[in-house]
Design an enzyme around this catalytic site. Structure first.
Site, PDB file in Angstrom:
ATOM      1  N   HIS A  43       0.938   5.580  -0.230  1.00  0.00           N
ATOM      2  CA  HIS A  43       0.916   4.215   0.296  1.00  0.00           C
ATOM      3  C   HIS A  43       1.592   3.266  -0.688  1.00  0.00           C
ATOM      4  O   HIS A  43       1.050   2.958  -1.751  1.00  0.00           O
ATOM      5  CB  HIS A  43      -0.534   3.798   0.532  1.00  0.00           C
ATOM      6  CG  HIS A  43      -0.710   2.464   1.145  1.00  0.00           C
ATOM      7  ND1 HIS A  43      -1.388   1.433   0.519  1.00  0.00           N
ATOM      8  CD2 HIS A  43      -0.309   1.965   2.342  1.00  0.00           C
ATOM      9  CE1 HIS A  43      -1.414   0.380   1.305  1.00  0.00           C
ATOM     10  NE2 HIS A  43      -0.759   0.668   2.421  1.00  0.00           N
ATOM     11  N   HIS A  85       5.887  -5.229   0.851  1.00  0.00           N
ATOM     12  CA  HIS A  85       4.883  -5.239   1.910  1.00  0.00           C
ATOM     13  C   HIS A  85       4.707  -6.610   2.547  1.00  0.00           C
ATOM     14  O   HIS A  85       4.767  -6.764   3.762  1.00  0.00           O
ATOM     15  CB  HIS A  85       3.522  -4.767   1.375  1.00  0.00           C
ATOM     16  CG  HIS A  85       2.441  -4.844   2.400  1.00  0.00           C
ATOM     17  ND1 HIS A  85       1.629  -5.956   2.543  1.00  0.00           N
ATOM     18  CD2 HIS A  85       2.061  -3.978   3.371  1.00  0.00           C
ATOM     19  CE1 HIS A  85       0.788  -5.764   3.542  1.00  0.00           C
ATOM     20  NE2 HIS A  85       1.022  -4.567   4.065  1.00  0.00           N
ATOM     21  N   GLN A 184       6.896   3.795  11.404  1.00  0.00           N
ATOM     22  CA  GLN A 184       5.613   3.300  11.900  1.00  0.00           C
ATOM     23  C   GLN A 184       5.691   1.794  12.076  1.00  0.00           C
ATOM     24  O   GLN A 184       6.507   1.115  11.448  1.00  0.00           O
ATOM     25  CB  GLN A 184       4.501   3.626  10.906  1.00  0.00           C
ATOM     26  CG  GLN A 184       4.729   2.966   9.549  1.00  0.00           C
ATOM     27  CD  GLN A 184       3.620   3.160   8.563  1.00  0.00           C
ATOM     28  OE1 GLN A 184       2.488   3.431   8.936  1.00  0.00           O
ATOM     29  NE2 GLN A 184       3.914   2.998   7.282  1.00  0.00           N
TER      30      GLN A 184
END
Length: 308
Positions: A43, A85, A184
């Site tokens: 991650h 992110h 994703q």
């Protein structure tokens, strides 16, 4: 026939266009076969040990044997695909404001590492100070097909050109045909755009469940599914029309929002289940017992140890 016009792989094979596509078919089939085994997804890299989305985080993830490096994408003001992110710079750099309001040159001048040393003194390393934000091109140039990438796209309304720019980059670098990428998103629209651009890319629909304001059941952030207690086979099949898997949160403020039956029902409808973000070994083991197909974690070494 003009083979520069892209055909879905199955269509091309059915038409007998088999020369370079045979190897492509093998690579894509191998990736799908590998996804049937448990996948350790780093991650934002090994972000429990180093600043997320920096070279140290990715290198540590590789050393720890992660199957996929997760990358989040935003776009700069001049259209470069940036690996970060948040849509803002404030948390993970010494900059301020939105990523999309800054040029590549401005973004590359920021310090994307020092914040980690301040936030995680137990993992601090002087070498992290001054780490640069990375572009997708830089990551691909460094790793090529030596790693697999698990890339998250953001909302199309924020970056309407991101999906096409991403797919064109992946195709040009041979990462689709080599079976090196999964995409994703929480945005169903984004994933469906990608699917329309290249039907060979494996897609995973992210979902986030949280309690309804009235306290009666759960809602899904973007409305992709109903409450897991009410989810039907048809709901899973709607996702399976374009995706190979679903990526749910497991808990909300310490309370479970899915259970083993969710995983079982997803599997019955042909979907992989890749929950996020799991850092506690006991939670990892519980989800393994549920039969999940992979997990996102900030600590790939912990998950590898539990799996093995």
């Amino acid at each position: 026939m003009n083979t520069s016009i892209r055909l879905p792989l199955a269509t091309a094979l059915a038409l007998g266009i088999t020369a370079p596509l045979a190897a492509q078919a093998d690579a894509l089939e191998q990736q799908l076969a590998d996804l049937q085994d448990f996948q350790v997804i780093a991650h934002r890299g090994a972000s429990g040990y180093a600043p997320e989305h920096t070279w140290p985080a990715y290198e540590k993830a590789r050393e720890m044997g992660a199957d996929y490096l997760e990358l989040d994408l935003h776009m700069s003001a001049d259209g470069k695909l940036m690996v970060i992110h948040d849509d803002t710079l404030d948390r993970t750099t010494d900059g301020e404001g939105k990523v999309k309001d800054h040029t590549l040159e401005e973004l590359k001048a920021l310090d994307a590492g020092s914040w980690f040393n301040q936030a995680h003194p137990e993992q601090a390393d002087d070498a992290y100070a001054g780490a640069e934000m990375l572009t997708l091109d830089e990551v691909i140039d460094r790793y090529g097909t030596d790693v697999r990438y698990y890339i998250e796209t953001k909302s199309p309304e924020r970056y309407p050109e991101l999906q096409r720019a991403l797919v064109e980059t992946l195709e040009a670098e041979g990462l689709v045909e080599s079976g090196s990428v999964v995409i994703q998103s929480f945005s169903q629209d984004s994933l469906q755009q990608v699917h329309a651009l290249n039907a060979d890319i494996p897609l995973v629909q992210l979902v986030w469940y949280y309690p309804e304001e009235d306290g009666d059941g759960l809602a899904e952030w973007t409305g992709v599914t109903p409450d897991p207690a009410e989810i039907s086979d048809a709901d899973f099949q709607d996702i399976a029309d374009y995706a190979v898997g679903i990526g749910p949160n497991v808990t909300y403020e310490g309370e479970d929002v899915i259970d083993a039956s969710f995983v079982e029902q997803a599997h019955a409808n042909g979907l992989l289940v890749h929950p996020y973000t799991i850092n506690d070994p006991e939670q990892m083991q519980r989800l393994l017992d549920w039969g999940v197909d992979g997990m996102f974690t900030n600590f790939p070494d912990r998950l590898k140890e539990v799996v093995e």
